[in-house]
Structures are given as structure tokens and as C-alpha cells.
Design an enzyme around this catalytic site. Structure first.
Site, PDB file in Angstrom:
ATOM      1  N   GLY A   8       0.846  -1.205   0.000  1.00  9.44           N
ATOM      2  CA  GLY A   8       0.000   0.000   0.000  1.00  9.44           C
ATOM      3  C   GLY A   8       0.874   1.245   0.000  1.00  9.44           C
ATOM      4  O   GLY A   8       0.552   2.271   0.585  1.00  9.44           O
ATOM      5  N   ASP A  50      -0.276  -7.913  -5.447  1.00  6.06           N
ATOM      6  CA  ASP A  50      -1.548  -8.023  -4.738  1.00  6.06           C
ATOM      7  C   ASP A  50      -1.236  -8.749  -3.428  1.00  6.06           C
ATOM      8  O   ASP A  50      -0.707  -9.871  -3.447  1.00  6.06           O
ATOM      9  CB  ASP A  50      -2.526  -8.844  -5.601  1.00  6.06           C
ATOM     10  CG  ASP A  50      -3.911  -8.910  -4.980  1.00  6.06           C
ATOM     11  OD1 ASP A  50      -4.023  -8.917  -3.738  1.00  6.06           O
ATOM     12  OD2 ASP A  50      -4.893  -8.981  -5.748  1.00  6.06           O
ATOM     13  N   TYR A 139     -15.214  -2.071   7.637  1.00  9.07           N
ATOM     14  CA  TYR A 139     -13.818  -1.652   7.847  1.00  9.07           C
ATOM     15  C   TYR A 139     -13.432  -1.859   9.317  1.00  9.07           C
ATOM     16  O   TYR A 139     -12.390  -2.446   9.628  1.00  9.07           O
ATOM     17  CB  TYR A 139     -13.699  -0.179   7.440  1.00  9.07           C
ATOM     18  CG  TYR A 139     -12.372   0.476   7.695  1.00  9.07           C
ATOM     19  CD1 TYR A 139     -11.216   0.015   7.075  1.00  9.07           C
ATOM     20  CD2 TYR A 139     -12.269   1.585   8.537  1.00  9.07           C
ATOM     21  CE1 TYR A 139      -9.999   0.644   7.290  1.00  9.07           C
ATOM     22  CE2 TYR A 139     -11.061   2.223   8.753  1.00  9.07           C
ATOM     23  CZ  TYR A 139      -9.931   1.748   8.133  1.00  9.07           C
ATOM     24  OH  TYR A 139      -8.729   2.368   8.341  1.00  9.07           O
ATOM     25  N   LYS A 143     -10.732  -4.394  11.118  1.00 11.63           N
ATOM     26  CA  LYS A 143      -9.643  -3.908  11.986  1.00 11.63           C
ATOM     27  C   LYS A 143      -9.663  -4.615  13.341  1.00 11.63           C
ATOM     28  O   LYS A 143      -8.609  -4.947  13.887  1.00 11.63           O
ATOM     29  CB  LYS A 143      -9.728  -2.386  12.152  1.00 11.63           C
ATOM     30  CG  LYS A 143      -9.377  -1.604  10.872  1.00 11.63           C
ATOM     31  CD  LYS A 143      -7.951  -1.850  10.402  1.00 11.63           C
ATOM     32  CE  LYS A 143      -7.551  -1.021   9.195  1.00 11.63           C
ATOM     33  NZ  LYS A 143      -6.238  -1.408   8.645  1.00 11.63           N
TER      34      LYS A 143
HETATM   35  N1  SER Z   1      -9.236   7.642   7.759  1.00 10.70           N
HETATM   36  C1  SER Z   1      -9.927   6.414   8.015  1.00 10.70           C
HETATM   37  C2  SER Z   1     -11.298   6.454   7.457  1.00 10.70           C
HETATM   38  O1  SER Z   1     -11.942   7.466   7.587  1.00 10.70           O
HETATM   39  C3  SER Z   1      -9.977   6.119   9.494  1.00 10.70           C
HETATM   40  O2  SER Z   1      -9.184   5.031   9.771  1.00 10.70           O
HETATM   41  O3  SER Z   1     -11.749   5.499   6.930  1.00 10.70           O
END
Ligand code: SER
Length: 312
Positions: A8, A50, A139, A143
Site C-alpha cells: 500500500g 496483490d 472496515y 480492523k
Molecule cells: N481515515 C480512516 C477512514 O476514515 C480512518 O481510519 O476510513
């Protein structure tokens, strides 16, 4: 000698981190890997890869005799909501590829977590290190699972994997990504391009934020820290400043009086509502002496100065 792979590498964090690592360890010792294309003007060693492709990652690890990986590749909160399956696949299967290879090749790993691990049931002010993690975004779910996976690999295999729960990061070198806090990057482009800014969050949506220089310094400091001092093996709370869209607008307006803002909150406001406002990062401050330098005022001045130079 360290040989570092950054995945990344051309995103919001990677762009600055690669430069800092090149400066510290030498250009020949940093391999910058991206998924689709290498930005024109990139200087250094670069590869397309990837992170879900274990064979390809293994090839890079062995070709360059890598000793450390900064595994940054992943989807952010807004991008994740658009494609939850892809977010799960890249964020978790990609992480597992890196962790498995790190055990095999005895590598040290950095992996970013986020304030997105917190959710509506988490205390919003002075959010503690050890608290309720019930995020409402895919997301955030990736995490939380990723943090637990990192901790598990540390307990089970003794893997040296370190992590920070990044707040919203403000940077100028890379373009803003598909996150919820990224409004606070886009607003600077509008200010300098003389365009009114339509904010997708409400004017009083306070979120934890940090200037990129602080984030990079903190990331490298955590990786340099004495392992015996580290007491958190999920991911450290990591914080600097907190502000709302109205507050950053007021601060930018001191230097760009023509800037105009209007508010059209969309689904990203729901994500912002679920996140904390102010984080307690005392574990980072005690364990490895974390201290931020950039206030809102200093960050705004620096962003305007640097972005003006970039855009001219
Ligand atoms: N900057 C990120 C987001 O807004 C926060 O981890 O998804």
C-alpha cells in the site's frame, strides 16, 4: 541491515512513510509495493503486487531478503461500505498472508489499525485503550479481527508485530482516500483551488485527527521501541488533536478568507457518529514516549504551505 517492504506504498500513509524510510535506511533498502500502478515521478525500488497473492509476496520477500514489512494495503471506511466483500478479502486475507510469511521468514511487521475499531457502544470521550470494540462498519470489523489476529500470532508464534489505531490522517503528498475523515484533506484542495467546499459530515462532527508528520514519526518510533517496553499487542490508541468540520474551516479561513463551506451529510455521517471524539492514548505515551507536535493551527499552516507548493 534492514530491508523493508511497504505494501500500500502509494496511499495516504505509504507515500510519506516510504520517503521517511528511504531517508532513514537508504533508497536501496526500501521496496515500495502497490496494487495497480506506480505513480509517475516515484523514485526508488517499486513493485506491483496483490497482497492476497502469497506466491507473489513470498517472491518479493526472498528476492530482496526482506527483514521488515509495513503492511499498509487496505480499504478504508467509505470504500469498505461500497464493497464489503472486497474489504474483508483485502484487509484480512491480505493481513493473514503477511503474518504467515512473517512467521516463516522471521520478519518484524507493522500493521495499521484505526479508530474504526470503536463503535456506538464505546465511550466517546477519552476513549480508553481497553474498551468495548463493537464497530458498525465492515472496515471496523476487519480492523478488530486484524488486531486479534496480530495478537494471536504474537502469543502463538512470538511474532514481533506492532500496530497503531490511526486517527484521521491529514496529508498533502497523496490524494485523499475513500475514508470518512478524508473530508479534512479535501477541504484544503478546495481552499487553494478557490472552490466552495461541500462537506459530507455535519458541522459539529468532532473526530480524532493527526498531521501526517506526527503519524510517520510515531509509526517509526513504535517500530524502533524496545520490545520489552511494549504492553499492548493488539494495537495502540494513538492520538493528537480532535476537531469538527466547522473548526477546521474556521482555521483555514484565517488564511484563505474566500473559502466557503456548506453541509450535506450523507451515509458517512453515520460512520462518524459511531466513532469516538477524543482518544486516550496514555499507553503509547508511557510505553514508548509518544508525543504529538502538530496542533490544529500548526497543521493548517503547514498543509496550506505545502499544498500551495504542490499545486503550483
Ligand atoms: N481515515 C480512516 C477512514 O476514515 C480512518 O481510519 O476510513
Amino acid at each position: 541491515m534492514k530491508k523493508i517492504l511497504v505494501t500500500g506504498a502509494f496511499g495516504l500513509v505509504g507515500t510519506d512513510l516510504v520517503l521517511a524510510l528511504q531517508e532513514k535506511y537508504g533508497k536501496d533498502n526500501v521496496i515500495a509495493a502497490g496494487l495497480t500502478q506506480i505513480p509517475a515521478g516515484f523514485s526508488g525500488i517499486s513493485e506491483l503486487a496483490d497482497v492476497r497473492d502469497k506466491g507473489r509476496i513470498e517472491e518479493l520477500l526472498s528476492r530482496y531478503a526482506i527483514t521488515e514489512v509495513y503492511h499498509l494495503a487496505g480499504l478504508l471506511s467509505a470504500g469498505g461500505e461500497k464493497n464489503p466483500n472486497l474489504a474483508w478479502d483485502i484487509n484480512l486475507n491480505g493481513l493473514k498472508v503477511i503474518l504467515d510469511l512473517a512467521v516463516q521468514y522471521k520478519l518484524k511487521v507493522f500493521w495499521p489499525s484505526s479508530i474504526a475499531v470503536f463503535g456506538p457502544t464505546t465511550p466517546k470521550e477519552k476513549t480508553p485503550q481497553h474498551t468495548i470494540l463493537e464497530p458498525s462498519t465492515i472496515y471496523g470489523a476487519t480492523k478488530v479481527a486484524g488486531e486479534l489476529l496480530c495478537q494471536y500470532y504474537n502469543l502463538k508464534y512470538g511474532l514481533d508485530v506492532r500496530s497503531l489505531r490511526y486517527p484521521g490522517l491529514i496529508a498533502y503528498k497523496a490524494e485523499p482516500g475513500d475514508g470518512t475523515t478524508e473530508y479534512a484533506v479535501s477541504i484544503f484542495y478546495n481552499a487553494l483551488r478557490n472552490k466552495p467546499f461541500v462537506c459530507f459530515l455535519k458541522k459539529d462532527a468532532v473526530l480524532p485527527m493527526m498531521y501526517i508528520d506526527d503519524a510517520i514519526r510515531g509509526t517509526i518510533a513504535l517500530m524502533d521501541a524496545d520490545p520489552k517496553k511494549l504492553t499492548v499487542h493488539t494495537s495502540y490508541n494513538f492520538s493528537a488533536i480532535s476537531f469538527s468540520p466547522q473548526e477546521i474551516f474556521d482555521e483555514i479561513k484565517k488564511q484563505v478568507p474566500t473559502l466557503k463551506i456548506s453541509y450535506q451529510p450523507d451515509e458517512r455521517q453515520k460512520t462518524a457518529d459511531s466513532w469516538p471524539k477524543i482518544i486516550d492514548d496514555s499507553f503509547a505515551r508511557v510505553d514508548w514516549q509518544w508525543q504529538h507536535e502538530y496542533t490544529l493551527e500548526k497543521m493548517v499552516s503547514e498543509m496550506l504551505k505545502q499544498l500551495k507548493r504542490k499545486l503550483s
